[in-house]
Design an enzyme around this catalytic site. Structure first.
Site, mmCIF file in Angstrom:
data_model
loop_
_atom_site.group_PDB
_atom_site.id
_atom_site.type_symbol
_atom_site.label_atom_id
_atom_site.label_comp_id
_atom_site.label_asym_id
_atom_site.label_seq_id
_atom_site.Cartn_x
_atom_site.Cartn_y
_atom_site.Cartn_z
ATOM 1 N N ASP A 215 -14.311 12.438 -39.846
ATOM 2 C CA ASP A 215 -14.510 13.632 -40.676
ATOM 3 C C ASP A 215 -13.203 14.317 -41.051
ATOM 4 O O ASP A 215 -13.176 15.526 -41.314
ATOM 5 C CB ASP A 215 -15.428 14.636 -39.963
ATOM 6 N N ASP A 393 13.448 13.974 -21.131
ATOM 7 C CA ASP A 393 13.769 15.300 -20.582
ATOM 8 C C ASP A 393 12.566 16.225 -20.425
ATOM 9 O O ASP A 393 12.707 17.448 -20.440
ATOM 10 C CB ASP A 393 14.835 15.997 -21.442
#
Length: 468
Positions: A215, A393
């Site tokens: 959708d 990180d």
């Protein structure tokens, strides 16, 4: 025959010299063409030629119509990650993909088919307008039949359903799912259908993307195919269990995922998905800034390789890589080694036992180069881990279909999503830690302790790396 071989080899060699950008690949193919009469030229014709570029470029013209609503949030994108040091990476990816970074997304990790498949089936069951589904493998097994029934039910209640299966992946089980879908009235096509009766995992130019858009507002992507091996809780248990990771995504970036899938569908069928049923309804739903990285052999730039280089260059403390197939080129290996030499902890998690033996031999031979500079390599026990993620990180993450090998980086059509979001990256990092807790660390001494015959076998396999 000698004269005929000479003529065929001349033509094949000329094509190699003109069109192969990688010098090692050019040398390898040229040697094979000349040293293996006819067989070398045949292999180059089957595996070495990119036949997609000209046809794909043709689709850059107005034949493909993607609704303007797919770009409605582009102008409102944040355009930065909130961290100044990541700004160069944001700009780099924008330049090589042409896609804007979009804010307001929600990205949910679905660990394993027992979690991902129910979520996907729920989305299909809730569809009211459209379903676009593309996958590499769609097996006709217990898992595949669940999706077959759900897609057929959606089609029966008036939902526009389009299913795209790769031409090689469609042949991984019999009877083929394409035939079963057609019998149930579902719109289905194969991407670059092959005439060969058996699947070959080493064939190039495959559509390896995994896309489900429902959708125009709810999307799923990642590394998961449709096969019962992903259902680890299935009874009786699958013969070849696979651990994998998939993602549910909502928000503006759904438009970019749909656009990639719609392009592939148009390429395979000529049909443009531009009617009201395919309108995008991608309102902001979360805090993740995300962007699709869709790439393949029709591109002029090795897109993902460039992005990975940029991400590794920004790393300060840790890089986590989880991949089932690890055959990066020497430049990407150098980037990993440089990160480690700068003091960044680099963790690479690989399956202890691969489902592709030849690939595992070549990868093992190549691991010496990574271990030399204190990268940490971890081997995960069965079941075979097909997960594909990169985390840098605890801030930047990459999820999707691409592996760390030449096939994904240069030879197949792939789709990844880069995400700038600390909570998501830290969640994925925690998943990596959980995997590492069950792994065996591979050390340089382990490689040296193997029998000479095994080392030679792996070394020979490594010579074929550009073709694996």
């Amino acid at each position: 025959m000698a004269v005929l071989h000479f003529g065929v080899a001349i033509v094949a060699s000329a094509h190699v010299i003109l069109y192969k950008r990688d010098v090692r690949a050019a040398i390898g193919w040229t040697g094979l063409v000349w040293l293996a009469p006819f067989a070398g030229s045949l292999l180059y014709w089957l595996l070495g030629i990119n036949r997609i570029r000209r046809r794909a470029v043709r689709l850059e013209h107005p034949a493909l119509v993607v609704r303007e609503s797919t770009r409605v949030y582009a102008a409102g994108a944040a355009g930065s990650s909130g961290e100044a040091r990541l700004e160069p990476l944001v700009e780099l990816t924008a330049r090589v993909t042409g896609n804007p970074l979009l804010s307001g997304n929600r990205v949910t990790a679905l660990d394993g088919g027992d979690v991902a498949y129910p979520a996907m089936l729920d989305a299909i069951a809730s569809a009211r307008r459209s379903i676009l589904f593309a996958t590499y493998i769609f097996d006709h097994d217990r898992a595949g039949k669940l999706f077959l029934d759900a897609l057929a039910a959606a089609q029966a209640r008036g939902v526009a359903v389009r299913v795209l299966i790769d031409g090689v992946g469609a042949r991984y089980s019999r009877p083929r799912m394409t035939r079963a879908l057609r019998r149930r009235g579902v719109g289905v096509a194969e991407f670059l259908a092959t005439t060969l009766p058996i699947p070959n995992p080493y064939f190039n130019l495959r559509n390896h993307r995994k896309i489900l858009v429902v959708d125009g507002r709810r999307a799923f992507t990642g590394g998961m195919n449709i096969r019962e091996g992903c259902l680890l809780r299935l009874e009786p248990p699958p013969r070849s269990p696979v651990r994998d990771l998939h993602f549910e995504i909502t928000g503006p970036v759904v438009a970019q995922i749909f656009e990639a899938g719609a392009f592939d569908w148009h390429f395979a069928t000529g049909e443009s998905l531009d009617g009201p049923a395919w309108a995008i309804d991608a309102e902001p739903t979360g805090e993740v800034e995300a962007r699709v990285i869709a790439f393949g052999p029709d591109e002029n730039l090795e897109t993902l390789g460039v992005v990975l280089h940029g991400a590794l260059a920004t790393a300060r403390s840790r890089v986590c890589v989880v991949t089932p197939y690890f055959l990066p080129d020497r430049v990407l290996i150098a980037a990993l080694r440089l990160a480690a030499l700068r003091g960044v902890r680099v963790d690479v998690v690989l399956p202890e036992r691969s489902n592709l033996r030849f690939v595992q031999w070549a990868a093992t031979a190549q691991l010496r180069q990574v271990l030399d500079d204190d990268c940490w390599v971890w081997l995960s026990p069965p079941p075979f881990d097909h997960t594909k993620i990169v985390v840098v990180d605890g801030e930047w993450s990459l999820v999707g279909s691409a592996n760390w090998d030449a096939r994904s980086l240069r030879l197949n059509f792939e789709l990844d999503v880069e995400c700038y979001d600390r909570p998501l990256a830290q969640e994925l990092e925690a998943m990596v830690e959980e995997r590492i807790s069950t792994c065996r660390r591979l050390r340089h001494a382990d490689l040296e302790a193997r029998p000479l015959a095994i080392q030679l076998r792996d070394g020979v396999a490594r010579l074929f790396t550009p073709y694996l």
